[in-house]
Scaffold this active site. Sequence first.
Site, PDB file in Angstrom:
ATOM      1  N   ASP A 198     -11.089 -50.094   2.892  1.00  0.00           N
ATOM      2  CA  ASP A 198     -11.869 -50.064   4.131  1.00  0.00           C
ATOM      3  C   ASP A 198     -12.459 -48.664   4.326  1.00  0.00           C
ATOM      4  O   ASP A 198     -12.013 -47.701   3.696  1.00  0.00           O
ATOM      5  CB  ASP A 198     -11.018 -50.469   5.341  1.00  0.00           C
ATOM      6  CG  ASP A 198      -9.853 -49.515   5.593  1.00  0.00           C
ATOM      7  OD1 ASP A 198      -9.273 -49.002   4.615  1.00  0.00           O
ATOM      8  OD2 ASP A 198      -9.531 -49.268   6.776  1.00  0.00           O
TER       9      ASP A 198
ATOM     10  N   GLU B 192      -6.444 -48.977   6.395  1.00  0.00           N
ATOM     11  CA  GLU B 192      -5.966 -47.594   6.501  1.00  0.00           C
ATOM     12  C   GLU B 192      -6.731 -46.833   7.564  1.00  0.00           C
ATOM     13  O   GLU B 192      -6.149 -46.070   8.345  1.00  0.00           O
ATOM     14  CB  GLU B 192      -6.105 -46.888   5.140  1.00  0.00           C
ATOM     15  CG  GLU B 192      -5.273 -45.622   5.025  1.00  0.00           C
ATOM     16  CD  GLU B 192      -5.932 -44.375   5.589  1.00  0.00           C
ATOM     17  OE1 GLU B 192      -5.231 -43.377   5.795  1.00  0.00           O
ATOM     18  OE2 GLU B 192      -7.167 -44.382   5.832  1.00  0.00           O
TER      19      GLU B 192
END
Length: 470
Positions: A90, A155
């Site tokens: 991400d 994250e």
Amino acid sequence: MPGADLDEYCAANQPRFVDELIEALRIPSISADPAHAADVRRNAEFFRDAALAAGFTTAELIETGGHPAVYAERMVDPSLPTVLIYGHHDVQPVDPLDEWLSPPFEAQVRDGNLYGRGAADDKGQVWMHLKAVEALLRTRGELPVNLKLIVEGEEESGSVNFESLIRQERGRLQADVLVVSDTAIVAAGTPSLCTGLRGLAGVEVHVRGPDVDLHSGLFGGAVANPIDALARILASLHDPVTGGITVPGFYNDVHDPTEEERELFGRLPYDDAAFRREAGGIPATVGEEGWSVPERRWARPTLEFNGIWGGYSGPGSKTIIPASASAKITCRLVPDQDPDDIARKVVAAVLAAAPPGVTVEAEGHPGGRPVVTPIDHPAVRAAARAMEHVFGKPPLLTREGGSIPPVEMFSRIMNLPAVIMGMGLPDDAIHSPNEKFSLDMYAKGVRVVAHLWDELSSLKTESLVSAREQ
Ligand code: BES
Ligand code: MN
Ligand code: MN
């Protein structure tokens, strides 16, 4: 020379490695924005397919309470060490968009750098690992270690589901050592290995005064102003003389770095002017009395204001006493501070500092714990040799001020030591407009990773296990 074939393969294929990464950077996998949930999933599928193409024998999505992670493995021989690679697929949001010189999801090469969101944080660094696997398999036919890969999709939004993922997948994730490439080296010509990351705790504060905005001429002087109250509360959290944090008990669990570490930090090249440039052209550095700038950034806790709002900030003037004012606070934590404990202490300090005439509410948010890795662990020394092979000099040992909460989770839950071996540079502008990844660092990174597998292969599994038990 061992590895010559490998280095040659990497050099010959580097242009394709870059093209592939550009493709990976096209998917806007912004985990913080619910509107991009489908993109994060599509991105996970893209990374899964890339892992299979690189030579992992199995690769699949792991569902979580939020965005999916990717898991892949290639088990070679049970007598060889098993390495678990962690990274994230991400990325951060891209605003302000008009500051970007090229579109964030149409990556562009300029002056030897690849510009795009996720180039260094962390898609490029995960891709480095995939290409190292490919290079080893194409030149040797097999890997020198057993490899497992877990690439998270949350994250950048706090890894909120990752601890339960680890607990649930504990069996499959079993390994001898964790390797993470999601940090930077000290400077282009100065390789370094990271031996510690700070944790994070968050608090949001809301100050309420009158029910509605009031005319400041009719009421001013007799009614408490929420912005004034908030400013006083926030200002009370630091000592203006020492630069320390005044929250009672804040430092209770702080462990100072060892003399050996302070000595290592002191030997690092630190150039104040260069640092101030990297920090966006600030006129001076500030901070806590008694600590150097690297120590303030890596080994000391902080309390920062990330956002503040309230009242009127449109064009012209509006003479009001605003109804409310709010702020977002985060603290960077060092061992052994606990995020929940610190959030509670900050909330208590905020409430205690509330002046009369307003109502103050403060709530803590989930954070992440700090972590340090043993600097003399055989896997860290193996990583140092791999870096020396590629950079021509041994890496310095540093810590970083940023946070990667999963590194601490693997250490606490699975007793996994970490090699934190990032290939970013300090001016990569991660989280900012015009994020980039140096193509030279990308190329070197692929080779460092491949050499690390070789180095780890020659370590006895027993030596890794016994180092873990110490
Ligand atoms: N890769 C960074 C952390 C990082 C970058 C550490 C450079 C050291 C050097 C990571 O993706 C990140 O941004 N972490 C967040 C964590 C937070 C969302 C819990 C951070 O540090 O703010
Ligand atoms: Mn990252
Ligand atoms: Mn990040």
